[in-house]
Design an enzyme around this catalytic site. Structure first.
Site, PDB file in Angstrom:
ATOM      1  N   SER A  68     -15.822 -61.432 -76.130  1.00 65.33           N
ATOM      2  CA  SER A  68     -15.521 -60.538 -74.628  1.00 65.33           C
ATOM      3  C   SER A  68     -16.504 -60.851 -73.579  1.00 65.33           C
ATOM      4  O   SER A  68     -17.845 -60.688 -73.962  1.00 65.33           O
ATOM      5  CB  SER A  68     -15.523 -59.239 -75.217  1.00 65.33           C
ATOM      6  OG  SER A  68     -15.267 -58.342 -73.886  1.00 65.33           O
ATOM      7  N   LYS A  75      -4.345 -52.149 -78.921  1.00 62.87           N
ATOM      8  CA  LYS A  75      -4.048 -51.647 -77.730  1.00 62.87           C
ATOM      9  C   LYS A  75      -2.986 -50.608 -77.723  1.00 62.87           C
ATOM     10  O   LYS A  75      -2.693 -49.658 -77.102  1.00 62.87           O
ATOM     11  CB  LYS A  75      -3.515 -52.616 -76.619  1.00 62.87           C
ATOM     12  CG  LYS A  75      -4.752 -53.381 -75.780  1.00 62.87           C
ATOM     13  CD  LYS A  75      -4.273 -54.264 -74.725  1.00 62.87           C
ATOM     14  CE  LYS A  75      -5.368 -55.128 -74.294  1.00 62.87           C
ATOM     15  NZ  LYS A  75      -5.030 -55.806 -73.312  1.00 62.87           N
ATOM     16  N   ASP A  90      -5.316 -53.256 -67.309  1.00 60.64           N
ATOM     17  CA  ASP A  90      -4.376 -54.622 -67.152  1.00 60.64           C
ATOM     18  C   ASP A  90      -3.407 -54.635 -66.105  1.00 60.64           C
ATOM     19  O   ASP A  90      -3.449 -55.546 -65.333  1.00 60.64           O
ATOM     20  CB  ASP A  90      -4.153 -55.112 -68.618  1.00 60.64           C
ATOM     21  CG  ASP A  90      -5.056 -55.147 -69.420  1.00 60.64           C
ATOM     22  OD1 ASP A  90      -6.227 -55.686 -69.321  1.00 60.64           O
ATOM     23  OD2 ASP A  90      -4.986 -55.074 -70.700  1.00 60.64           O
ATOM     24  N   GLY A 100      -6.959 -66.588 -63.422  1.00 59.46           N
ATOM     25  CA  GLY A 100      -7.178 -65.063 -64.207  1.00 59.46           C
ATOM     26  C   GLY A 100      -8.269 -64.322 -63.922  1.00 59.46           C
ATOM     27  O   GLY A 100      -8.478 -63.050 -64.254  1.00 59.46           O
ATOM     28  N   GLY A 109       5.988 -67.102 -70.626  1.00 60.15           N
ATOM     29  CA  GLY A 109       5.211 -66.406 -71.874  1.00 60.15           C
ATOM     30  C   GLY A 109       5.877 -64.962 -71.868  1.00 60.15           C
ATOM     31  O   GLY A 109       6.334 -64.429 -70.920  1.00 60.15           O
TER      32      GLY A 109
END
Ligand code: NAP
Length: 281
Positions: free
Chosen positions: A22, A73, A109, A247, A133
């Site tokens: 991360s 999550k 997000d 991204g 996706g």
């Protein structure tokens, strides 16, 4: 400049498994330093079977806030006291704030992705958009686009059933949006205002999830991959003069929004971006 840790230092962090990769520790610690906030941010590797103890530990140890990443999550949701409506609809929380033992969850997000579209000067309202996706990130992107007023969203996934499942889950939540699971050929024959790659294709190999030159019309493109900074798909977009972003914006803005959710302060975007770029290089 190195900050000293004292008995008053507030603790923030991220839970996930794995979590060592991360970039949030670098990004969030840079933000605390820039605003001279006495806080530090750590990565906690939490096994799926330990998530309940980890969330209870936030209260017990008075940890001020955390990010939540794969695979926790959804699992954290029943353990929270409050949850934002969109995170609840999506069934995924990536940010938790602890205020005197009250745990509130949200999903940055979604808002981070939508904010990144501003870098493309793109508004989703009444637009036709295609996703490549149907994994975890596709869910956040789809929720954001549907919430922002997209009129039609096509989803193509290698495993068609997964795209269909996404639509079954989302159609009742966003009845105003036309959602379709499609084959690649249909996607390529549709005039698209925006194409978003949410697959992992392009991360490791130089492969591309589709040949952009075979698409009838794509006006804007986002590849959620941020490392490498330019995937084969983004390179093709540049060659075809399709405005495109990677991204990095989503990663940065989800972090900025989490920082504000925890501290109530506007995030030092410049320092956070610089730290991210440094870490990715
Ligand atoms: P995920 O849940 O594992 O989903 C992976 C997706 O990629 C699935 O749709 C999968 O299709 C597809 N896929 C994998 N290999 C493929 C192949 N060889 N050909 C075609 N499709 C393939 O992953 P995720 O969490 O959504 O992440 C996806 C990407 O988004 C990653 O590159 C990640 O780094 C990026 N991401 C970026 C941000 C950001 O902040 N910028 C945030 C989250 C994720 P199947 O269903 O058929 O397996």
């Amino acid at each position: 400049m190195r900050r000293s840790i004292t008995g008053k230092t507030r603790i923030y962090g991220i839970i996930g498994h794995p979590v060592e990769h991360s970039l949030s520790p670098q990004m969030q610690n840079a933000a605390f330093s820039a605003l001279k906030i006495d806080a530090c941010y750590l990565a906690f590797s939490v096994q799926p079977e330990d998530v309940m103890q980890a969330v209870a530990g936030l209260k017990a140890l008075n940890i001020a806030g955390i990010n939540v990443t794969v695979p926790h999550k959804s699992a954290v949701i029943p353990l929270l006291d409050e949850i934002s409506p969109l995170a609840k609809q999506l069934g995924a929380v990536n940010t938790i704030r602890n205020e005197q033992g009250c745990l509130s969850g949200t999903n940055t997000d979604i808002s981070g992705f939508i904010r990144s579209l501003q870098d493309l000067q793109f508004s989703s309202k009444d637009k036709t958009i295609a996703l490549l996706g149907a994994g975890g990130s596709a869910r956040a992107v789809l929720a954001g686009l549907a919430d922002a007023g997209a009129s039609r969203i096509l989803i193509h996934n290698r495993t068609l059933e997964r795209a269909e499942k996404l639509i079954t889950d989302f159609a009742p939540l966003f009845p105003a949006v036309k959602l379709e699971a499609v084959e690649l050929e249909t996607l390529q024959k549709t005039n698209l205002d925006l194409l978003v790659n949410t697959t992992t294709v392009g991360m490791k190999s130089g492969a591309s999830p589709l040949d952009l030159s075979q698409c009838q019309s794509v006006l804007h493109l986002v590849d959620l991959i941020y490392s490498p900074a330019q995937t084969a798909l983004l390179k093709q977009a540049e060659e075809l003069a399709v405005p495109a972003i990677n991204g990095l914006g989503m990663l940065l803005y989800q972090g900025c929004e989490a920082f504000t959710f925890w501290t109530g302060k506007s995030a030092p975007e410049k320092e956070m971006r610089a730290q991210l770029l440094n870490a990715i290089e």
